[in-house]
Design a protein around this motif. Structure first.
Motif, PDB file in Angstrom:
ATOM      1  N   VAL A   1      74.455  24.154  44.325  1.00 25.54           N
ATOM      2  CA  VAL A   1      74.514  23.515  45.646  1.00 25.54           C
ATOM      3  C   VAL A   1      75.936  23.033  45.940  1.00 25.54           C
ATOM      4  CG1 VAL A   1      72.106  22.821  45.848  1.00 25.54           C
ATOM      5  CG2 VAL A   1      73.679  21.405  44.539  1.00 25.54           C
ATOM      6  N   PRO A   2      76.365  23.127  47.191  1.00 23.83           N
ATOM      7  CA  PRO A   2      77.704  22.651  47.551  1.00 23.83           C
ATOM      8  C   PRO A   2      77.708  21.137  47.734  1.00 23.83           C
ATOM      9  CG  PRO A   2      76.614  23.516  49.487  1.00 23.83           C
ATOM     10  CD  PRO A   2      75.663  23.735  48.342  1.00 23.83           C
ATOM     11  N   PHE A   3      78.779  20.475  47.296  1.00 20.96           N
ATOM     12  CA  PHE A   3      78.893  19.029  47.516  1.00 20.96           C
ATOM     13  C   PHE A   3      80.343  18.631  47.342  1.00 20.96           C
ATOM     14  CE2 PHE A   3      78.712  19.283  42.957  1.00 20.96           C
ATOM     15  CZ  PHE A   3      79.479  18.217  42.500  1.00 20.96           C
ATOM     16  N   ALA A   4      80.661  17.434  47.816  1.00 24.90           N
ATOM     17  CA  ALA A   4      81.998  16.868  47.621  1.00 24.90           C
ATOM     18  C   ALA A   4      81.892  15.360  47.470  1.00 24.90           C
ATOM     19  CB  ALA A   4      82.932  17.253  48.756  1.00 24.90           C
ATOM     20  N   CYS A   5      81.741  14.643  48.586  1.00 26.50           N
ATOM     21  CA  CYS A   5      81.834  13.179  48.531  1.00 26.50           C
ATOM     22  C   CYS A   5      80.568  12.495  48.022  1.00 26.50           C
ATOM     23  CB  CYS A   5      82.189  12.626  49.910  1.00 26.50           C
ATOM     24  SG  CYS A   5      80.816  12.617  51.100  1.00 26.50           S
ATOM     25  N   LYS A   6      79.402  13.062  48.310  1.00 27.57           N
ATOM     26  CA  LYS A   6      78.095  12.486  47.955  1.00 27.57           C
ATOM     27  C   LYS A   6      77.880  11.103  48.561  1.00 27.57           C
ATOM     28  CE  LYS A   6      76.367  13.233  43.890  1.00 27.57           C
ATOM     29  NZ  LYS A   6      76.168  13.257  42.417  1.00 27.57           N
ATOM     30  N   GLY A   7      78.617  10.792  49.632  1.00 22.68           N
ATOM     31  CA  GLY A   7      78.471   9.491  50.281  1.00 22.68           C
ATOM     32  C   GLY A   7      78.110   9.574  51.745  1.00 22.68           C
ATOM     33  N   GLY A   8      77.733  10.760  52.209  1.00 23.81           N
ATOM     34  CA  GLY A   8      77.361  10.911  53.614  1.00 23.81           C
ATOM     35  C   GLY A   8      78.541  10.979  54.556  1.00 23.81           C
ATOM     36  N   VAL A   9      79.745  11.221  54.007  1.00 20.87           N
ATOM     37  CA  VAL A   9      80.964  11.213  54.819  1.00 20.87           C
ATOM     38  C   VAL A   9      81.400  12.616  55.223  1.00 20.87           C
ATOM     39  CG1 VAL A   9      83.411  10.599  54.833  1.00 20.87           C
ATOM     40  CG2 VAL A   9      81.749   9.044  53.827  1.00 20.87           C
TER      41      VAL A   9
ATOM     42  N   GLN B   1      71.944  12.498  50.984  1.00 19.93           N
ATOM     43  CA  GLN B   1      71.307  11.289  51.491  1.00 19.93           C
ATOM     44  C   GLN B   1      69.818  11.473  51.762  1.00 19.93           C
ATOM     45  OE1 GLN B   1      73.065   8.367  51.795  1.00 19.93           O
ATOM     46  NE2 GLN B   1      74.712   9.525  50.832  1.00 19.93           N
ATOM     47  N   CYS B   2      69.249  12.623  51.398  1.00 17.96           N
ATOM     48  CA  CYS B   2      67.888  12.967  51.826  1.00 17.96           C
ATOM     49  C   CYS B   2      66.842  12.809  50.735  1.00 17.96           C
ATOM     50  CB  CYS B   2      67.853  14.403  52.340  1.00 17.96           C
ATOM     51  SG  CYS B   2      68.573  14.567  53.972  1.00 17.96           S
ATOM     52  N   HIS B   3      65.670  12.309  51.160  1.00 18.43           N
ATOM     53  CA  HIS B   3      64.488  12.201  50.319  1.00 18.43           C
ATOM     54  C   HIS B   3      63.324  12.842  51.059  1.00 18.43           C
ATOM     55  CE1 HIS B   3      66.484   9.199  47.680  1.00 18.43           C
ATOM     56  NE2 HIS B   3      67.119   8.888  48.810  1.00 18.43           N
ATOM     57  N   PRO B   4      62.482  13.607  50.360  1.00 16.96           N
ATOM     58  CA  PRO B   4      61.364  14.255  51.049  1.00 16.96           C
ATOM     59  C   PRO B   4      60.328  13.233  51.507  1.00 16.96           C
ATOM     60  CG  PRO B   4      61.164  14.514  48.677  1.00 16.96           C
ATOM     61  CD  PRO B   4      62.500  13.887  48.913  1.00 16.96           C
ATOM     62  N   THR B   5      59.750  13.444  52.691  1.00 20.78           N
ATOM     63  CA  THR B   5      58.689  12.568  53.191  1.00 20.78           C
ATOM     64  C   THR B   5      57.422  13.351  53.519  1.00 20.78           C
ATOM     65  OG1 THR B   5      59.566  12.712  55.449  1.00 20.78           O
ATOM     66  CG2 THR B   5      60.313  10.856  54.094  1.00 20.78           C
ATOM     67  N   THR B   6      57.400  14.627  53.177  1.00 20.18           N
ATOM     68  CA  THR B   6      56.182  15.439  53.273  1.00 20.18           C
ATOM     69  C   THR B   6      56.000  16.176  51.949  1.00 20.18           C
ATOM     70  OG1 THR B   6      57.468  17.236  54.288  1.00 20.18           O
ATOM     71  CG2 THR B   6      56.300  15.743  55.783  1.00 20.18           C
ATOM     72  N   ASN B   7      54.805  16.670  51.721  1.00 22.64           N
ATOM     73  CA  ASN B   7      54.497  17.306  50.430  1.00 22.64           C
ATOM     74  C   ASN B   7      55.229  18.632  50.217  1.00 22.64           C
ATOM     75  OD1 ASN B   7      51.460  15.886  51.086  1.00 22.64           O
ATOM     76  ND2 ASN B   7      52.463  15.453  49.154  1.00 22.64           N
ATOM     77  N   VAL B   8      55.633  19.266  51.312  1.00 26.79           N
ATOM     78  CA  VAL B   8      56.389  20.512  51.223  1.00 26.79           C
ATOM     79  C   VAL B   8      57.640  20.385  52.082  1.00 26.79           C
ATOM     80  CG1 VAL B   8      56.400  22.989  51.704  1.00 26.79           C
ATOM     81  CG2 VAL B   8      54.328  21.903  50.813  1.00 26.79           C
ATOM     82  N   VAL B   9      58.789  20.712  51.507  1.00 24.24           N
ATOM     83  CA  VAL B   9      60.059  20.672  52.229  1.00 24.24           C
ATOM     84  C   VAL B   9      60.842  21.928  51.901  1.00 24.24           C
ATOM     85  CG1 VAL B   9      62.306  19.530  52.402  1.00 24.24           C
ATOM     86  CG2 VAL B   9      60.227  18.154  52.379  1.00 24.24           C
ATOM     87  N   MET B  10      61.414  22.564  52.905  1.00 26.81           N
ATOM     88  CA  MET B  10      62.292  23.712  52.685  1.00 26.81           C
ATOM     89  C   MET B  10      63.598  23.477  53.433  1.00 26.81           C
ATOM     90  SD  MET B  10      61.793  27.814  53.445  1.00 26.81           S
ATOM     91  CE  MET B  10      60.784  28.097  51.982  1.00 26.81           C
ATOM     92  N   LEU B  11      64.707  23.655  52.728  1.00 32.18           N
ATOM     93  CA  LEU B  11      66.037  23.450  53.282  1.00 32.18           C
ATOM     94  C   LEU B  11      66.884  24.699  53.093  1.00 32.18           C
ATOM     95  CD1 LEU B  11      66.693  19.963  51.653  1.00 32.18           C
ATOM     96  CD2 LEU B  11      66.265  20.334  54.068  1.00 32.18           C
ATOM     97  N   ASN B  12      67.709  25.008  54.086  1.00 36.25           N
ATOM     98  CA  ASN B  12      68.579  26.181  54.015  1.00 36.25           C
ATOM     99  C   ASN B  12      70.038  25.738  53.993  1.00 36.25           C
ATOM    100  OD1 ASN B  12      69.696  28.705  54.136  1.00 36.25           O
ATOM    101  ND2 ASN B  12      69.278  29.014  56.321  1.00 36.25           N
TER     102      ASN B  12
END
Length: 361
Positions: free
Chosen positions: A304-312, A347-358
């Motif tokens: 997965v791509p990432f850099a700051c991990k602070g929502g910036v 910054q994301c947490h799942p709030t449904t039993n199934v989640v798909m992200l692209n």
């Protein structure tokens, strides 16, 4: 999805004693991947003392300059691992791992526009602001720009040689006002940091700025950004679409307790999360009250791509294809992007039993 590419440094030049300009060459075969918009940034990845470090630095160039290099300015931070390496050890012809440009700190231009653009910058916040102002002047021959730029002293003004040259190049269409916070000036208006109170004084002095009609580019300390963005939108009634800003670090949350309560309010569920990365699908179980989607993906060694991990920054940006998530913080996505289903997975947490992200967006 964006990947890292090895680019050669072709210029490593001190700008001030505690900042360095670094230019990387873009080879012909990568020109399309590294096309950029004004105000965007580059993510760098490097190994320092056996640890992988990632940092984002804003691009100094403007697209209309049509350079075959991309340049960033790196200011030395106390204890900064990457900024210390760039300032003290980086050399010419070194290969750096760089991700293609990202970020949405910009606006659109049209040659027939007659507008005023105002840059409000402090310290290293000058880089994306200057990129935007330059592009506005290149693209709109009938528009003008102001730059209000704050530093500790005149000896600490970053990119000053370039700024002064641009003033001459655009022959009166770019006006630059330097402010200093730790030395005296013959005119007190030019002493101090940029703030709502200081802008009131400056707007009284520079009456040719139509405050409500101008477009603003703001970058500097988070407290400065929050203060003057609120001042422009609330006190001066400037439409929000004309007040653009870029955070380098996450601002201190005034409503930390409220944010905590909001997070506590989400349901405690187990979710099956699927992420799409380079057309491949990866799935994992995640409790909504545990780590973020990005942190879980990293724990599972997913690419997965990432850099700051602070929502910036927008490096971990993804589109929600199925299900719903709760996003704790967001200092990078526009309201339009959020409405279209884009999120910052750090910054994301799942709030449904199934989640798909692209991630391939």
């Amino acid at each position: 999805m964006n990947s890292f590419y090895k680019l050669k440094t072709v210029r490593v030049q001190k700008d001030t004693p505690d900042a360095v300009n670094v230019a990387v060459e873009i080879p012909e075969e990568l020109k399309d991947k590294f096309r950029f918009k004004q105000g965007q940034y580059l993510n760098f990845r490097m190994m320092i003392n056996g640890n992988e470090e990632r940092r984002s630095y804003s691009i100094c160039n403007a697209p209309s300059e049509r350079s075959n290099t991309l340049e960033v300015l790196v200011k030395l931070l106390e204890g900064g691992k990457v900024s210390g390496y760039f300032n003290e050890h980086l050399h010419m012809d070194e290969m750096l791992e760089v991700m293609p440009p990202m970020g949405g700190f910009n606006t659109s231009y049209h040659p027939t526009n007659v507008k005023t653009y105002v840059g409000l910058a402090a310290g290293s916040g000058i880089t994306p602001v200057l990129s935007n102002l330059k592009e506005s002047l290149y693209q709109e021959p009938n528009s003008n720009a102001y730059l209000f730029y704050s530093n500790r002293s005149m000896n600490h003004v970053l990119r000053k040689a370039e700024i002064d040259k641009l003033v001459e190049q655009f022959n009166g269409r770019l006006k630059v006002v330097y402010l200093v916070s730790r030395e005296k000036h013959e005119d007190p208006v030019f002493e101090g940091r940029i703030s709502a109170e200081k802008l009131d004084q400056l707007f009284e002095r520079y009456t040719d700025i139509d405050v409500r009609e101008a477009t603003y580019f703001i970058c500097g300390p988070s407290e400065m950004i929050k203060g003057i963005a609120d001042y422009l939108k609330k006190d001066k009634k400037v439409p929000a679409i004309q007040v653009l800003f870029e955070y380098f670090t996450a601002p201190d949350e005034e409503n930390t307790e409220e944010m905590s309560d909001e997070f506590k309010a989400i349901a405690n569920i187990e979710s099956m999360v699927t992420v799409i990365i380079d057309d491949d699908e990866y799935s994992f179980h995640l409790n909504s009250k545990k780590e973020s989607i990005l942190d879980k993906a990293l724990k599972d060694n997913l690419p997965v791509p990432f850099a700051c991990k602070g929502g910036v920054c927008c490096t971990c940006k993804a589109e929600v294809l199925e299900g719903e998530v709760f996003m704790e913080k967001n200092y990078a996505l526009t309201e339009e992007e959020v409405a279209r289903g884009f999120v910052l997975t750090c910054q994301c947490h799942p709030t449904t039993n199934v989640v798909m992200l692209n991630y391939d967006v």
